[in-house]
Design a protein around this motif. Sequence first.
Motif, PDB file in Angstrom:
ATOM      1  N   THR A   1       0.878  -1.199  -0.076  1.00  0.00           N
ATOM      2  CA  THR A   1      -0.015   0.086  -0.134  1.00  0.00           C
ATOM      3  C   THR A   1       0.833   1.291   0.010  1.00  0.00           C
ATOM      4  N   SER A   2       2.066   1.289   0.543  1.00  0.00           N
ATOM      5  CA  SER A   2       2.792   2.166   0.373  1.00  0.00           C
ATOM      6  C   SER A   2       4.415   1.721   0.532  1.00  0.00           C
ATOM      7  N   LEU A   3       5.245   2.622   0.128  1.00  0.00           N
ATOM      8  CA  LEU A   3       6.722   2.024  -0.124  1.00  0.00           C
ATOM      9  C   LEU A   3       7.635   3.068   0.446  1.00  0.00           C
ATOM     10  N   ALA A   4       8.525   2.744   1.182  1.00  0.00           N
ATOM     11  CA  ALA A   4       9.626   3.700   1.684  1.00  0.00           C
ATOM     12  C   ALA A   4      11.007   2.761   1.542  1.00  0.00           C
ATOM     13  N   VAL A   5      11.950   3.556   0.728  1.00  0.00           N
ATOM     14  CA  VAL A   5      13.353   2.690   0.564  1.00  0.00           C
ATOM     15  C   VAL A   5      14.129   3.629   0.922  1.00  0.00           C
ATOM     16  N   ILE A   6      15.172   3.148   1.855  1.00  0.00           N
ATOM     17  CA  ILE A   6      16.527   3.997   2.454  1.00  0.00           C
ATOM     18  C   ILE A   6      17.564   3.559   1.747  1.00  0.00           C
ATOM     19  N   GLU A   7      18.011   4.511   0.897  1.00  0.00           N
ATOM     20  CA  GLU A   7      19.298   4.038   0.170  1.00  0.00           C
ATOM     21  C   GLU A   7      19.255   2.724  -0.524  1.00  0.00           C
ATOM     22  N   PRO A   8      18.155   2.391  -1.265  1.00  0.00           N
ATOM     23  CA  PRO A   8      18.446   0.916  -1.584  1.00  0.00           C
ATOM     24  C   PRO A   8      19.557   0.367  -2.434  1.00  0.00           C
ATOM     25  N   GLU A   9      20.285  -0.664  -2.065  1.00  0.00           N
ATOM     26  CA  GLU A   9      21.468  -1.095  -2.945  1.00  0.00           C
ATOM     27  C   GLU A   9      21.054  -1.918  -4.065  1.00  0.00           C
ATOM     28  N   ALA A  10      20.344  -1.170  -5.033  1.00  0.00           N
ATOM     29  CA  ALA A  10      19.804  -1.972  -6.424  1.00  0.00           C
ATOM     30  C   ALA A  10      20.868  -1.554  -7.323  1.00  0.00           C
ATOM     31  N   TYR A  11      22.032  -2.126  -7.111  1.00  0.00           N
ATOM     32  CA  TYR A  11      23.382  -1.542  -8.090  1.00  0.00           C
ATOM     33  C   TYR A  11      23.134  -1.564  -9.456  1.00  0.00           C
ATOM     34  N   GLY A  12      22.065  -2.605  -9.928  1.00  0.00           N
ATOM     35  CA  GLY A  12      21.979  -2.738 -11.502  1.00  0.00           C
ATOM     36  C   GLY A  12      21.246  -1.500 -12.006  1.00  0.00           C
ATOM     37  N   LEU A  13      20.723  -0.750 -11.237  1.00  0.00           N
ATOM     38  CA  LEU A  13      20.109   0.597 -11.602  1.00  0.00           C
ATOM     39  C   LEU A  13      20.925   1.416 -12.224  1.00  0.00           C
ATOM     40  N   LEU A  14      22.258   1.388 -11.879  1.00  0.00           N
ATOM     41  CA  LEU A  14      23.288   2.267 -12.199  1.00  0.00           C
ATOM     42  C   LEU A  14      23.779   1.968 -13.658  1.00  0.00           C
ATOM     43  N   ARG A  15      23.253   0.914 -14.292  1.00  0.00           N
ATOM     44  CA  ARG A  15      23.480   0.471 -15.515  1.00  0.00           C
ATOM     45  C   ARG A  15      22.757   1.352 -16.571  1.00  0.00           C
ATOM     46  N   ALA A  16      21.552   2.043 -16.206  1.00  0.00           N
ATOM     47  CA  ALA A  16      20.679   2.733 -16.917  1.00  0.00           C
ATOM     48  C   ALA A  16      21.218   4.071 -17.680  1.00  0.00           C
ATOM     49  N   GLU A  17      20.624   3.993 -18.840  1.00  0.00           N
ATOM     50  CA  GLU A  17      21.301   5.229 -19.686  1.00  0.00           C
ATOM     51  C   GLU A  17      21.676   6.511 -19.114  1.00  0.00           C
ATOM     52  N   ASP A  18      20.627   6.922 -18.207  1.00  0.00           N
ATOM     53  CA  ASP A  18      20.525   8.116 -17.390  1.00  0.00           C
ATOM     54  C   ASP A  18      21.420   8.119 -16.071  1.00  0.00           C
ATOM     55  N   ALA A  19      22.130   7.025 -15.727  1.00  0.00           N
ATOM     56  CA  ALA A  19      22.591   6.962 -14.399  1.00  0.00           C
ATOM     57  C   ALA A  19      23.966   7.368 -14.365  1.00  0.00           C
ATOM     58  N   ASP A  20      24.511   7.630 -13.034  1.00  0.00           N
ATOM     59  CA  ASP A  20      25.838   7.957 -13.011  1.00  0.00           C
ATOM     60  C   ASP A  20      26.961   6.927 -13.300  1.00  0.00           C
ATOM     61  N   SER A  21      27.306   6.905 -14.369  1.00  0.00           N
ATOM     62  CA  SER A  21      28.524   5.781 -14.869  1.00  0.00           C
ATOM     63  C   SER A  21      29.775   5.907 -13.885  1.00  0.00           C
ATOM     64  N   ASP A  22      29.865   6.819 -13.217  1.00  0.00           N
ATOM     65  CA  ASP A  22      30.924   6.790 -12.517  1.00  0.00           C
ATOM     66  C   ASP A  22      30.682   6.143 -11.081  1.00  0.00           C
ATOM     67  N   ALA A  23      29.525   6.283 -10.495  1.00  0.00           N
ATOM     68  CA  ALA A  23      29.033   5.640  -9.524  1.00  0.00           C
ATOM     69  C   ALA A  23      29.128   4.065  -9.839  1.00  0.00           C
ATOM     70  N   HIS A  24      28.662   3.742 -11.010  1.00  0.00           N
ATOM     71  CA  HIS A  24      28.556   2.403 -11.244  1.00  0.00           C
ATOM     72  C   HIS A  24      29.886   1.918 -11.235  1.00  0.00           C
ATOM     73  N   ALA A  25      30.800   2.473 -11.902  1.00  0.00           N
ATOM     74  CA  ALA A  25      32.425   2.312 -11.925  1.00  0.00           C
ATOM     75  C   ALA A  25      32.811   1.944 -10.406  1.00  0.00           C
ATOM     76  N   GLU A  26      32.610   2.786  -9.651  1.00  0.00           N
ATOM     77  CA  GLU A  26      33.091   2.806  -8.161  1.00  0.00           C
ATOM     78  C   GLU A  26      32.452   1.605  -7.212  1.00  0.00           C
ATOM     79  N   ILE A  27      31.197   1.297  -7.660  1.00  0.00           N
ATOM     80  CA  ILE A  27      30.639   0.223  -6.809  1.00  0.00           C
ATOM     81  C   ILE A  27      31.358  -1.042  -7.424  1.00  0.00           C
ATOM     82  N   CYS A  28      31.386  -1.171  -8.743  1.00  0.00           N
ATOM     83  CA  CYS A  28      31.897  -2.490  -9.516  1.00  0.00           C
ATOM     84  C   CYS A  28      33.511  -2.595  -8.849  1.00  0.00           C
ATOM     85  N   ARG A  29      34.153  -1.581  -8.622  1.00  0.00           N
ATOM     86  CA  ARG A  29      35.755  -1.721  -8.138  1.00  0.00           C
ATOM     87  C   ARG A  29      35.636  -2.237  -6.697  1.00  0.00           C
TER      88      ARG A  29
END
Length: 286
Positions: A130-158
Amino acid sequence: METAMWPSSAEPDGDLRVSARTLTTPLGHRVRIIERGVGRPVVFLHSGVGSAGEWKQVWELWPQDWRLIAVDAYRGGTGPGSAGARSLEDYADQVYAVADHVGEPVRLVGFSWGGATALRVAAAAPHLVTSLAVIEPEAYGLLRAEDADSDAHAEICRLRDRWRAHVRAGRWHEAFEEFIDFYNGAGTFAHWPLERQQAFLAVQQTRGDLWDVLFDGVAVDDLTAITAPTHVIEGSRSSAVDHAICDVVGRHVSNARREVIAGAGHMMPLTHAGPLSRVLLSRITP
């Protein structure tokens, strides 16, 4: 980051009693839950390296006319799926068991790893949330989106790759020292008492490699399926990785609202329970 088992059987929490029980999930696994009170149900999901005890301070500040339920994903011999072969659906399976137990749709609050699970549940089974609250969800796959921060994706992959290299070499201390310091600040792990470090590492080694679950469990297309009112909560002092993920969620979930807790870092259920509780209570659906 890991907290003491809460409770061992049942113990008072203010004027109410907190109890523990084990449920059977739709996939035939077991999940331990902690419960308090009656009324409107709210389900809390903890981080990947933590436990339900991460919510103890928040619960102490929560009004008594709510039914609070915290999933304790790994306790008492329970756990999602099989170590080394888990998926985010195994964690979602635990939430489905709670929804069956409650017998009605729930308000879902997920932190870190639990936030990624909450996104998965809200997208795959919107009728249960019925309602959703997410506190810094670690869904790292979202950083592969075209409009995501590529530097952030590279950092978590490292970070993931260094963690794995340490583990392959049997350097569990180094692996988790870097992990804990990434989310809590340099030197955090070194300042833990040796006994706490050893207990933490012993627990984490039983959980296996959890990284792939978070890189593959939630995609941008999944976010567009979320229909529940959604609140994305982040700390002003959190990492660029966390801010980037929150940005993707905020832009792709319809009518999502973002909140920043001043002075907080990633572990805000433990460090900023008061401000976090106020934000949750002001935004959660009655």
